[in-house]
Motif scaffolding. Structure first.
Motif, PDB file in Angstrom:
ATOM      1  N   LYS A   4      -6.472   1.697   7.135  1.00 52.19           N
ATOM      2  CA  LYS A   4      -6.122   0.328   7.530  1.00 52.19           C
ATOM      3  C   LYS A   4      -4.861  -0.136   6.791  1.00 52.19           C
ATOM      4  O   LYS A   4      -3.938  -0.683   7.378  1.00 52.19           O
ATOM      5  CB  LYS A   4      -7.306  -0.596   7.214  1.00 52.19           C
ATOM      6  CG  LYS A   4      -7.220  -1.942   7.888  1.00 52.19           C
ATOM      7  CD  LYS A   4      -8.514  -2.726   7.677  1.00 52.19           C
ATOM      8  CE  LYS A   4      -8.273  -4.201   7.888  1.00 52.19           C
ATOM      9  NZ  LYS A   4      -9.194  -5.031   7.130  1.00 52.19           N
ATOM     10  N   MET A   5      -4.831   0.120   5.481  1.00 50.17           N
ATOM     11  CA  MET A   5      -3.662  -0.278   4.697  1.00 50.17           C
ATOM     12  C   MET A   5      -2.432   0.501   5.152  1.00 50.17           C
ATOM     13  O   MET A   5      -1.356  -0.058   5.301  1.00 50.17           O
ATOM     14  CB  MET A   5      -3.922  -0.073   3.196  1.00 50.17           C
ATOM     15  CG  MET A   5      -2.829  -0.643   2.320  1.00 50.17           C
ATOM     16  SD  MET A   5      -3.458  -1.232   0.734  1.00 50.17           S
ATOM     17  CE  MET A   5      -3.050   0.103  -0.333  1.00 50.17           C
ATOM     18  N   TYR A   8      -0.970  -0.953   8.287  1.00 49.45           N
ATOM     19  CA  TYR A   8      -0.168  -2.160   8.046  1.00 49.45           C
ATOM     20  C   TYR A   8       1.219  -1.820   7.506  1.00 49.45           C
ATOM     21  O   TYR A   8       2.214  -2.438   7.877  1.00 49.45           O
ATOM     22  CB  TYR A   8      -0.899  -3.102   7.071  1.00 49.45           C
ATOM     23  CG  TYR A   8      -1.766  -4.117   7.790  1.00 49.45           C
ATOM     24  CD1 TYR A   8      -1.180  -5.169   8.484  1.00 49.45           C
ATOM     25  CD2 TYR A   8      -3.150  -4.021   7.780  1.00 49.45           C
ATOM     26  CE1 TYR A   8      -1.955  -6.096   9.157  1.00 49.45           C
ATOM     27  CE2 TYR A   8      -3.946  -4.935   8.450  1.00 49.45           C
ATOM     28  CZ  TYR A   8      -3.342  -5.984   9.128  1.00 49.45           C
ATOM     29  OH  TYR A   8      -4.105  -6.889   9.799  1.00 49.45           O
ATOM     30  N   GLU A  11       3.296  -0.604  10.332  1.00 49.01           N
ATOM     31  CA  GLU A  11       3.655  -1.756  11.163  1.00 49.01           C
ATOM     32  C   GLU A  11       4.814  -2.534  10.523  1.00 49.01           C
ATOM     33  O   GLU A  11       5.772  -2.923  11.189  1.00 49.01           O
ATOM     34  CB  GLU A  11       2.419  -2.666  11.307  1.00 49.01           C
ATOM     35  CG  GLU A  11       2.581  -3.832  12.267  1.00 49.01           C
ATOM     36  CD  GLU A  11       2.663  -3.376  13.722  1.00 49.01           C
ATOM     37  OE1 GLU A  11       1.898  -2.469  14.103  1.00 49.01           O
ATOM     38  OE2 GLU A  11       3.508  -3.924  14.455  1.00 49.01           O
ATOM     39  N   ALA A  12       4.706  -2.727   9.207  1.00 47.18           N
ATOM     40  CA  ALA A  12       5.758  -3.442   8.472  1.00 47.18           C
ATOM     41  C   ALA A  12       7.090  -2.735   8.629  1.00 47.18           C
ATOM     42  O   ALA A  12       8.127  -3.363   8.886  1.00 47.18           O
ATOM     43  CB  ALA A  12       5.396  -3.543   6.989  1.00 47.18           C
ATOM     44  N   VAL A  26      -0.285  -3.018   0.014  1.00 46.66           N
ATOM     45  CA  VAL A  26      -0.361  -4.310   0.696  1.00 46.66           C
ATOM     46  C   VAL A  26      -1.218  -5.227  -0.178  1.00 46.66           C
ATOM     47  O   VAL A  26      -2.429  -5.012  -0.311  1.00 46.66           O
ATOM     48  CB  VAL A  26      -0.990  -4.177   2.101  1.00 46.66           C
ATOM     49  CG1 VAL A  26      -1.012  -5.541   2.797  1.00 46.66           C
ATOM     50  CG2 VAL A  26      -0.241  -3.160   2.946  1.00 46.66           C
ATOM     51  N   ASP A  28      -3.208  -8.510  -1.307  1.00 41.78           N
ATOM     52  CA  ASP A  28      -4.059  -9.329  -0.462  1.00 41.78           C
ATOM     53  C   ASP A  28      -4.505 -10.631  -1.108  1.00 41.78           C
ATOM     54  O   ASP A  28      -4.599 -11.663  -0.471  1.00 41.78           O
ATOM     55  CB  ASP A  28      -5.283  -8.479  -0.080  1.00 41.78           C
ATOM     56  CG  ASP A  28      -6.156  -9.153   0.944  1.00 41.78           C
ATOM     57  OD1 ASP A  28      -5.584  -9.670   1.923  1.00 41.78           O
ATOM     58  OD2 ASP A  28      -7.384  -9.165   0.765  1.00 41.78           O
TER      59      ASP A  28
END
Ligand SMILES: *Cc1c(COP(=O)(O)O)cnc(C)c1O
Length: 396
Positions: A4-5, A8, A11-12, A26, A28
């Motif tokens: 999941k991390m 992200y 995606e970034a 990431v 949080d």
């Protein structure tokens, strides 16, 4: 790292403009001097968002003040008065001893305003438009075109030339080099009381007093950039207060809002009454009720939580511990800094050590290629220093 991390981060890298080489994490949430990533891993934070989150993360009273303001009103306009801005200005005057405040949204914008105020002051005196500003080599004042113009790092500037003109550069802590740049067109001399990005160089007393004397003699304005070294970081609300050398114009940001984007430039009465007037300068967001509610609460909590006293004691301990490391490891050249703004100067690039520290649960950042910079939340304890040193030692 969880899938999941990782997703992200991917995606970034496809969505955000690649202006930073980001560390592979990431973040949080935060609590005190600790940050947590998306996977729940804990990190001891000795960066505080680069000298921003002075009060530590998730300070309940600070959070409550912001929530209360959100429920009242977040933004109005500078064409109307608002209570948080008036109170923030009053408090800022008290802690700085300056006379006039203009709120901005960032450090760079505070620098822009300071430059405009200095130019307007000089313009009002002789009506000419060819005034010069002396800034320092290795300085950092921000990324907008005006702030970049006074940033003494050719690498940051070159591709964006031509910048604003009539800027000259001298060497920090070298009074003769400043004198050599002075002409009858010089309207301001500006520097960071403690150079941050450029390598954690505090101004010497001799330099501070010498520049002030030149400025007094020739009616040149002294502009001090306190964006990183201000707001308690050196054990004084503003770093110049240690020297008893007062600027004509100063800039402040970073820890000023402790995470809410806000900055300010402050003027003494002499400049305040003979520079910017209605129509000369403005901002839509600057000094809005939410940002100013943050400033008010930050300044209040600085007193209530005895932040300056903590910085004064813990920084002595941090210096001792860093000096020990410097003595112990051949690859470390020296330690320098002021208060909780310290640099450990290496003989080689520090990128790898910082990455290793992150893997080991410690957030550090560099200043230049060879320096590890320590700008932790100002609430850190001696125990936090010990924990940091333990992890850092393993990474060396
Ligand atoms: C960070 C910094 C700035 C720029 O502030 P931004 O909020 O990033 O625009 C200017 N001067 C100094 C000394 C800084 O450390």
């Amino acid at each position: 790292m969880s899938d999941k991390m990782k997703a992200y981060i991917d995606e970034a890298e496809s969505a955000l403009l690649h202006t930073y080489n980001r560390y592979q994490v990431v973040l949080d949430r935060g609590e005190g001097v600790y940050l947590y990533d998306m996977d729940g891993r804990e990190y001891l934070d000795f960066v505080s968002g680069i000298a921003v989150f002075a009060l530590g993360y998730n300070n309940q009273e600070y959070n409550d003040a912001l929530k209360a303001q959100i429920d009242k009103v977040i933004h109005t306009s500078n064409y109307y008065y608002n209570v948080p801005a008036i109170e923030a200005a009053k408090k800022l005057k008290e802690i700085s001893g300056m006379d006039r405040v203009f709120f901005t949204n960032s450090g760079a914008e505070a620098v822009e305003g300071a430059i405009k105020a200095a130019r307007k002051y000089a313009y009002n005196k002789d009506g000419s438009t060819d005034h010069e500003i002396i800034a320092m080599n290795h300085s950092f004042h921000g990324r907008t075109m005006g702030a970049l113009s006074v940033t003494g790092n050719p690498h940051y500037r070159e591709a964006f030339e031509p910048l604003i003109g009539n800027i000259k550069f001298a060497d920090m802590n070298d009074l003769e080099s400043v004198k050599a740049q002075i002409t009858d067109k010089t309207c301001a001399i500006m520097f960071e009381t403690v150079q941050g990005e450029g390598g954690i160089y505090p101004a010497t007393r001799e330099f501070m007093e010498g520049v002030r004397a030149i400025c007094d003699e020739k009616d040149i304005l002294l502009i001090l950039d306190e964006i990183q070294c201000g707001m308690g970081r050196t054990g004084y609300m503003y770093a110049w207060q240690k020297y008893g050398v007062k600027p004509d114009i100063m800039t402040t940001a970073k820890a000023l809002g402790c995470g809410v984007p806000v900055g300010a430039f402050l003027l003494n009465e002499k400049v305040g009454k003979a520079s910017l007037v209605a129509g000369d300068h403005g901002t839509t967001y600057g000094g809005n009720p939410l940002a100013c509610a943050a400033i008010c609460k930050v300044i209040e909590l600085f007193e209530k939580e005895h932040i300056l006293e903590n910085v004064q004691t813990v920084s002595v301990y941090l210096e001792e511990k860093l000096d020990c490391l410097a003595a112990e490891y051949d690859e470390i050249e020296t330690r320098r800094g002021a208060g909780l703004m310290q640099g450990l100067v290496f003989k080689k690039p520090v990128g790898e050590i910082i990455t290793r520290a992150l893997d080991a649960g410690l957030i550090l950042i560099n200043a230049g290629t060879n320096i590890i910079r320590f700008v932790p939340p100002l609430i850190i304890s001696k125990k936090d220093v010990d924990d940091m040193i333990d992890i850092l030692r393993k990474c060396l």
